[in-house]
Design an enzyme around this catalytic site. Structure first.
Site, mmCIF file in Angstrom:
data_model
loop_
_atom_site.group_PDB
_atom_site.id
_atom_site.type_symbol
_atom_site.label_atom_id
_atom_site.label_comp_id
_atom_site.label_asym_id
_atom_site.label_seq_id
_atom_site.Cartn_x
_atom_site.Cartn_y
_atom_site.Cartn_z
ATOM 1 C CB CYS A 97 -0.864 -0.062 1.259
ATOM 2 S SG CYS A 97 -1.856 1.392 1.525
ATOM 3 C CB CYS A 104 -4.933 13.867 1.453
ATOM 4 S SG CYS A 104 -6.225 13.707 0.185
ATOM 5 C CD GLU A 160 -8.058 10.937 -5.094
ATOM 6 O OE1 GLU A 160 -8.507 10.278 -4.153
ATOM 7 O OE2 GLU A 160 -8.064 10.528 -6.279
ATOM 8 C CB SER A 212 -13.068 5.893 -1.348
ATOM 9 O OG SER A 212 -11.852 5.188 -1.424
ATOM 10 C CG LEU A 213 -20.225 5.021 -2.878
ATOM 11 C CD1 LEU A 213 -20.149 6.066 -3.977
ATOM 12 C CD2 LEU A 213 -21.101 3.842 -3.336
ATOM 13 C CG HIS A 214 -16.369 6.231 2.263
ATOM 14 N ND1 HIS A 214 -15.778 5.010 2.448
ATOM 15 C CD2 HIS A 214 -15.378 7.062 1.823
ATOM 16 C CE1 HIS A 214 -14.500 5.093 2.150
ATOM 17 N NE2 HIS A 214 -14.230 6.318 1.762
ATOM 18 C CG ASN A 288 -7.870 1.539 11.842
ATOM 19 O OD1 ASN A 288 -7.627 1.167 12.978
ATOM 20 N ND2 ASN A 288 -7.535 0.871 10.767
ATOM 21 C CB CYS A 331 -5.457 5.949 5.318
ATOM 22 S SG CYS A 331 -5.350 7.333 4.222
HETATM 23 N N1 SAH Z 1 -7.417 9.093 -1.418
HETATM 24 C C1 SAH Z 1 -7.732 7.803 -1.887
HETATM 25 C C2 SAH Z 1 -6.710 6.760 -1.533
HETATM 26 C C3 SAH Z 1 -6.136 6.832 -0.146
HETATM 27 S S1 SAH Z 1 -7.271 6.493 1.181
HETATM 28 C C4 SAH Z 1 -9.121 7.398 -1.422
HETATM 29 O O1 SAH Z 1 -9.692 8.102 -0.593
HETATM 30 O O2 SAH Z 1 -9.617 6.395 -1.926
HETATM 31 C C5 SAH Z 1 -7.424 4.724 0.992
HETATM 32 C C6 SAH Z 1 -8.639 4.147 1.657
HETATM 33 O O3 SAH Z 1 -8.522 4.257 3.077
HETATM 34 C C7 SAH Z 1 -9.931 4.850 1.263
HETATM 35 O O4 SAH Z 1 -10.898 3.925 0.871
HETATM 36 C C8 SAH Z 1 -10.300 5.552 2.542
HETATM 37 O O5 SAH Z 1 -11.667 5.775 2.638
HETATM 38 C C9 SAH Z 1 -9.783 4.608 3.594
HETATM 39 N N2 SAH Z 1 -9.662 5.223 4.918
HETATM 40 C C10 SAH Z 1 -9.288 6.484 5.196
HETATM 41 N N3 SAH Z 1 -9.307 6.696 6.527
HETATM 42 C C11 SAH Z 1 -9.693 5.547 7.109
HETATM 43 C C12 SAH Z 1 -9.897 5.152 8.462
HETATM 44 N N4 SAH Z 1 -9.698 5.996 9.467
HETATM 45 N N5 SAH Z 1 -10.301 3.880 8.689
HETATM 46 C C13 SAH Z 1 -10.496 3.018 7.656
HETATM 47 N N6 SAH Z 1 -10.314 3.331 6.366
HETATM 48 C C14 SAH Z 1 -9.920 4.593 6.086
HETATM 49 FE FE1 SF4 Z 2 -7.525 12.035 1.099
HETATM 50 FE FE2 SF4 Z 2 -8.392 9.525 0.659
HETATM 51 FE FE3 SF4 Z 2 -8.008 10.449 3.164
HETATM 52 FE FE4 SF4 Z 2 -10.038 11.396 1.720
HETATM 53 S S1 SF4 Z 2 -9.756 9.279 2.424
HETATM 54 S S2 SF4 Z 2 -8.613 12.640 2.958
HETATM 55 S S3 SF4 Z 2 -9.126 11.443 -0.301
HETATM 56 S S4 SF4 Z 2 -6.436 10.151 1.619
#
Ligand code: SAH
Ligand code: SF4
Length: 339
Positions: A97, A104, A160, A212-214, A288, A331
């Protein structure tokens, strides 16, 4: 720091040397990476010294978890920014990863990286060097029962990737065309940066797109993911569908599950409808928790119930385990602690 030079231009670092030296160097950097230039056995010492250091960062911290099957690095670039990468060994693959930016700018409320803001884009060489470093480390310290090289790369560390398009693209090109990683084994995860999704569909490599939909509706999504105001869900679905069609590859939908926020039956139904429309695979991962937000991880039972609802509504869904929870391997979390 030869990783900051394109693999095809390495000859520029070795003026006066025969051209096969650049080929040898390229091999040591990308095909069979080593941690220490002294191990580039067919290069004369004078040539190795000219490189002036191999890595474009120093290793500030290395942590391992899951019985050595998960390794996390905090790298530090010369200008002081932090870069994180996490290596995960499985039976038939080793997934790395990687980070595409230091910090970001997207400001997702649940994400440690987003909470600490944007430092700068990473250069293509800094992105690729994370893969090479992990590969070199694996050659010296294999993970028992796992392949001895990085087989899969996911852009799910800090940043990102599609907001740093040029460097992300060049890093993918180096991985696929020079390092021998299959395009299908590279996953670009995006918050839904629409112009980048559209451009990625025009590239020659069959990389996997993870969106990353959420959240299944714009009201909720823009509370979690501010950029959704600019690129709303319907537009993302259209871009993801185009990607899937152009590449002949299923996209993945990522869903970070937050207690009482996006784990409701209504969200499960909405998610399943979007996944069915896209014929996408859904990855659900429990949050997390991060230092600057009150958002909580749901209980294991609640997470399972959510996933069962999504599956019952006809979508293809997996509940992912979180590797390396005890080493802040989500992340941006190691950097959040270290500054
Ligand atoms: N910016 C991109 C890639 C990096 S984040 C994106 O947002 O997709 C990679 C993944 O980690 C994303 O799916 C994001 O939603 C997830 N993520 C970020 N913070 C998190 C956390 N605290 N717990 C679990 N997953 C998390
Ligand atoms: Fe950036 Fe991905 Fe974290 Fe959103 S989830 S702040 S796009 S790293």
């Amino acid at each position: 720091m030869p990783y900051l030079t394109a693999p095809e231009a390495l000859g520029e670092l070795l003026p006066g040397e025969p051209s096969y030296r650049a080929d040898q160097l390229r091999r040591w950097l990308y095909e069979a990476p080593v941690l220490d230039p002294a191990d580039m056995t067919n290069l004369p010492a004078a040539v190795r010294e000219r490189l002036g250091g191999l890595w474009p960062f120093t290793v500030e911290e290395q942590q391992s978890a899951d019985g050595g099957r998960t390794i996390k690095w905090l790298f530090r670039a010369p200008d002081g920014v932090a870069i994180e990468a996490v290596l995960m060994g499985y039976r038939s693959r080793v997934t790395l990863c990687i980070s595409s930016q230091a910090g970001c700018a997207m400001g997702c409320t649940f994400c440690a990286t987003g909470q600490f803001g944007f430092d700068r884009h990473l250069d293509a060489g800094e992105i690729t060097a994370q893969v090479a470093y992990a590969g070199a480390h694996l050659r010296e310290h294999p993970i028992e029962g796992s392949p001895d090289r990085v087989t899969n790369v996911v852009f799910m560390g800090m940043g990102e990737p599609l907001a740093n398009y040029t460097h992300t693209r060049e890093a993918i090109r180096r991985m696929v065309e020079v390092m021998g990683i299959s395009g299908r084994s590279v996953t670009v995860s995006t918050v839904g940066f629409l112009p980048g999704m559209e451009r990625l569909a025009t590239e020659p490599w069959p990389v996997t797109l993870a969106l990353s939909l959420h959240a299944a509706d714009d009201d909720l999504r823009q509370r979690l993911v501010p950029i959704n105001r600019r690129y709303p869900i319907d537009d993302l679905i259209t871009a993801a569908a185009t990607y899937a069609e152009t590449k002949g590859r299923r996209v993945t939908l990522e869903w970070t599950l937050m207690d009482g926020v996006n784990d409701t039956p209504e969200q499960a139904r909405g998610l399943a409808a979007i996944a069915r429309e896209l014929r996408a695979h859904v990855n659900v991962i429990a949050l997390n928790p991060t230092p600057l937000s009150d958002l909580q991880r749901p209980s294991a039972r609640a997470a399972e119930a959510f996933v069962e609802r999504v599956a019952a509504a006809g979508a293809n869904v997996t509940l992912r385990d979180t590797r390396g929870r005890d080493i802040d391997a989500a992340c941006g979390q190691l950097r959040a602690r270290k500054g």
